[in-house]
Scaffold this active site. Structure first.
Site, PDB file in Angstrom:
ATOM      1  CG  ASP A 248     -30.651  16.008 132.077  1.00 24.95           C
ATOM      2  OD1 ASP A 248     -31.435  15.067 131.825  1.00 24.95           O
ATOM      3  OD2 ASP A 248     -29.439  15.832 132.282  1.00 24.95           O
ATOM      4  CD1 TRP A 249     -36.731  12.369 131.797  1.00 28.01           C
ATOM      5  CD2 TRP A 249     -35.672  13.792 130.439  1.00 28.01           C
ATOM      6  NE1 TRP A 249     -37.173  12.139 130.499  1.00 28.01           N
ATOM      7  CE2 TRP A 249     -36.537  13.000 129.654  1.00 28.01           C
ATOM      8  CE3 TRP A 249     -34.923  14.757 129.786  1.00 28.01           C
ATOM      9  CZ2 TRP A 249     -36.664  13.133 128.278  1.00 28.01           C
ATOM     10  CZ3 TRP A 249     -35.035  14.904 128.408  1.00 28.01           C
ATOM     11  CH2 TRP A 249     -35.897  14.093 127.672  1.00 28.01           C
TER      12      TRP A 249
END
Length: 820
Positions: A248-249
């Protein structure tokens, strides 16, 4: 059309169906081609390749013919610098209980992605609804692993039908947004395997998903992006996943941990998986170059399998504002809205005049974060009802009319000569020292984005304060509204009345206050910016009670559109259980005057109905219904269609009843939070069955304008522990309608604690009034198994199983025993 033509058309249809049901699998040819490319890459090129570039892109390597690949959120529409179809939220899609329709959703998302050159879609989100407080519940598919996994499977197949890679997320046990980077989800192995893994497992093994996204949180003390047991032992070895595993970011926290923990791709850009950090540990033998090769191989072979090296990435023949996608958004909303209450058959609306009121009456709200979409157009509830009933029979009392702006009565000091606030700006986050700037403003409405108010103030870590004096023109109720990214608060006469004083994405708060005519009130708005975007907005208005009562007395029906929006329910923070106080206050004011009150609720999950449920006649749970949601709601309100959505969650009467209540937040004063999943497999309806507490609205529940009967259950044992369940379903009401028939399985005698019952089959069936259909559903062996932690596998214990069939988890009129 002659017989030969019909046969030809039938053959084409069969071929089309067969082609769309095929999974996309990594082929040996793709593996060989990827391996050849890896062998031609330098170590520096390989390391560069395993981190993103420009936020939503995988970098190109032109000399090897490797194209740049674009990704995009998200779960309910294409976002990131574009407009697109805004489909209903994931929880509404699950509420349809309609596999074919969810497949159409996937097709629509794939089609919208191809029209924009997006090759990897960052969805679906499949994390289990453990508590109503999770800020991203609206993106997910509910509390039950079977319903969630079936919904995810069809979504993924639909997206990948169009040659777009779907990304199932967030792996794993990301069931809250509170402290999501730091709070460890401590879950036992059986619970992971039975509750939190099934949607991911089915995505890999039955849908052939091309990408998996790791979550932010640690699982049992190890961050997901470093968790070799999950990423290598489970995902790769047990499930056979050969696709891309991305972060995920900003969810990567170390170089060696991520490199050896199975992660392929760091997003949005490289911070840990970069040359400066990887080359030294490769030279020292801590990370093997072969490990880097495998990561690049996984990415390349996936892109090759999906044809992204050999076909255009953008399909310009597809209209971006697509009629087919719009129709899918409408059909989902029609089937996913759930009617929770309909006393005295107040719905469908009777003839007469209808008043539409509430903050969501003339807008379509959605959740925030990666689930937010900017549509080309929307249809609000007011617009939808006007289209059906005509504008002469519908009156909108918008918030802008209901709450009169008081800004002209706010002054800079007690002299009451200059309108507005005095604003003070500080170069730190603590409102300390002498202000570096001072100004007078009549509006506090600033969106500095990634900048700051003045050139000499840094873009991050600053603060501001606004002070004013309010003189009440008359006695009444004032509503204060404030939103900000990051911290904000409102003080009246030196006392804080609301706020969200912490580091967070954009959120909102409301507060109400009684004021006396000609009295003076000191207003103070404080704000600080930590990092990222900088936003602060404030407004205040007085309730026009005279106008409200006048409109209520004219109306035959009142529709109140209430609930949350992207400022309250969003990625990055959890949300409250109760509606904003002002909305409950408004329900009180309206129900004092009018009896026929219908509420339409926008929310990503259950809410607290206690204070007002018995005051209204009808409740529609509309979730976040997408751009066409107002039309679908209007069709249900007016009886053009019957509601057919069923809850994919249990809604408790009070938050304290939830099985996770005592172990949802770690309230210890320690830096490393650990959330104990002490309820184990007994989450949602499994937990309510175990404790004997009855939820207010049970899993699988939803009212209709028609009635259905279940009869003549038959059970037949098939090969390999399969059971064929068949029964008759009849529409005994006066309206054509759809019903969701649900099958639950109970292990009559087990050696381990098992739920009283578990959903293992369902079918959505449309029946004309008076029509009867025999429904047949095959239960596979996984309907009867549990995870044995000693054998490290799912097992079936021989004995009696009870099969229960009905319209919800709390109403199962058909029961039968089968011995396996």
């Amino acid at each position: 059309m002659n017989i030969k033509q019909k046969a030809s058309c039938l053959l084409l249809l069969c071929c089309a169906l067969n082609s769309t049901t095929a999974q996309v699998r990594i082929t040996p040819q793709a593996e060989l081609r990827a391996k050849s490319l890896v062998e031609k890459m330098t170590l520096e090129e390989k390391i560069d390749y395993i981190s993103g570039v420009r936020s939503f892109y995988i970098r190109a390597i032109p000399r090897l013919g490797i194209p740049e690949i674009r990704m995009a959120d998200g779960p309910q529409g294409i976002r990131n610098n574009t407009q697109s179809t805004m489909y209903p939220s994931g929880i509404l899609s699950a509420s349809t209980w309609n596999r074919e329709l969810v497949r159409e959703l996937g097709n629509g998302l794939g089609r919208d992605a191809k029209a924009r050159g997006v090759s990897i879609l960052l969805g679906p989100g499949v994390n289990i609804y453990r508590s109503p407080l999770c800020g991203r519940n609206f993106e997910y598919f509910g509390e039950d692993p079977y319903l969630s996994s079936e919904t995810a499977k069809q979504y993924i197949l639909g997206v990948q039908d169009k040659g777009v890679i779907a990304t199932v997320k967030h792996f794993a046990a990301n069931n809250q947004e509170w402290s999501r980077h730091h709070a460890s989800s401590d879950v036992d192995e059986r619970t992971l395997q039975e509750i939190y893994f099934p949607s991911f497992r089915k995505a890999v093994q039955e849908a052939g998903v091309g990408a998996v996204m790791d979550s932010y949180n640690p699982v049992n003390g190890v961050h997901a992006t470093e968790n070799a047991w999950m990423n290598i032992e489970i995902l790769r070895k047990q499930w056979g996943f050969k696709g891309i595993l991305m972060s995920d970011w900003t969810s990567v926290y170390s170089t060696v941990g991520a490199a050896n923990g199975g992660l392929d791709l760091e997003m949005p850009i490289g911070k840990f998986m970069i040359k400066e950090k990887l080359i030294p540990v490769i030279e020292n033998g801590i990370v093997k170059e072969k490990t880097i090769d495998e990561k690049v191989q996984h990415i390349l072979q996936t892109l090759i399998t999906f044809g992204l090296f050999d076909n255009p990435l953008e399909d310009k023949s597809i209209e971006k504002d697509n009629a087919e996608s719009k129709a899918t958004a409408l059909n989902l909303a029609r089937e996913g809205i759930v009617m929770l209450k309909n006393d005295d058959n107040v719905l469908p609306l009777k003839k007469g005049h209808t008043l539409i009121i509430g903050p969501n009456a003339d807008m379509i709200p959605t959740g925030g974060g990666s689930g937010f979409v900017t549509p080309y157009s929307t249809v609000s509830v007011y617009e939808g009802l006007t289209q059906i009933k005509g504008d002469k029979k519908i009156t909108l009392l918008s918030d802008s009319l209901l709450y009169k702006d008081i800004s002209k009565n706010i002054f800079t000091d007690n002299s009451l000569k200059t309108q507005g606030f005095t604003g003070y700006y500080f170069k730190d986050k603590k409102l300390s020292g002498k202000p570096c700037h001072q100004e007078t403003t009549t509006r506090i409405n600033y969106a500095w984005k990634y900048g700051s108010p003045y050139p000499d103030i840094q873009d991050d870590h600053f603060s501001a304060q606004w002070k004013g004096i309010y003189k009440a023109e008359q006695s009444g109720t004032i509503r204060f509204q404030i939103s900000g990214d990051d911290g904000y608060r409102i003080l009246v006469n030196g006392k804080t009345i609301t706020g969200d004083w912490g580091n967070h994405a954009l959120s909102s708060r409301n507060a109400f206050m009684q004021v006396e005519k000609d009295s003076l009130y000191q207003l103070q708005i404080d704000y600080f910016e930590n990092v990222g975007e900088a936003t602060i907005k404030f407004q205040a208005g007085m309730l026009d009670k005279k106008l409200l009562n006048y409109e209520l007395k004219k109306a035959d029906n009142v529709v109140m559109c209430l609930g949350f929006d992207s400022n309250i329910e969003s990625e990055g923070f959890d949300r409250p259980f109760a509606l904003p106080y002002g909305q409950e206050f408004l329900i009180d004011e309206v129900t004092k005057v009018h009896n026929n009150v219908i509420t339409v609720i926008n929310s990503g999950g259950g809410i607290d109905f206690r204070n007002w449920r018995n005051k209204v006649k009808a409740i529609l749970m509309a979730w976040y219904p997408g751009q066409e949601g107002g039309k679908a709601i209007a069709e249900i309100l007016t009886g053009k269609i019957s509601p057919s959505g069923k809850l994919p969650i249990s809604i408790e009467e009070k938050w304290e009843d939830n099985p996770t209540f005592n172990n949802y937040y770690d309230k210890r004063n320690v830096p490393h939070k650990r959330v104990q999943y002490a309820e184990g497999i007994f989450v949602g309806y499994r937990g309510y069955d175990r404790t004997g507490k009855q939820p207010l609205y049970p899993f699988g529940f939803g009212l209709s304008y028609s009635q259905f009967t279940y009869e003549n259950l038959q059970l037949r044992k098939k090969q390999k522990n399969q059971v064929e369940v068949s029964f008759e379903l009849k529409n005994t009401g006066k309206m054509n309608a759809a019903e969701v028939a649900q099958i639950y399985v109970k292990d009559c005698k087990a050696s381990v604690p098992r739920p009283l019952k578990e959903l293992k089959g369902y079918e959505k069936v449309f029946l004309k009034k008076g029509e009867t259909k025999r429904i047949t559903i095959l239960l596979n062996e996984d309907a009867f198994s549990f995870y044995d932690t000693d054998k490290k596998n799912f097992v079936i214990e021989k004995g009696d199983f009870e099969i229960l069939v009905g319209p919800s988890s709390s109403e199962l009129p058909l029961k039968g025993i089968i011995n396996l």
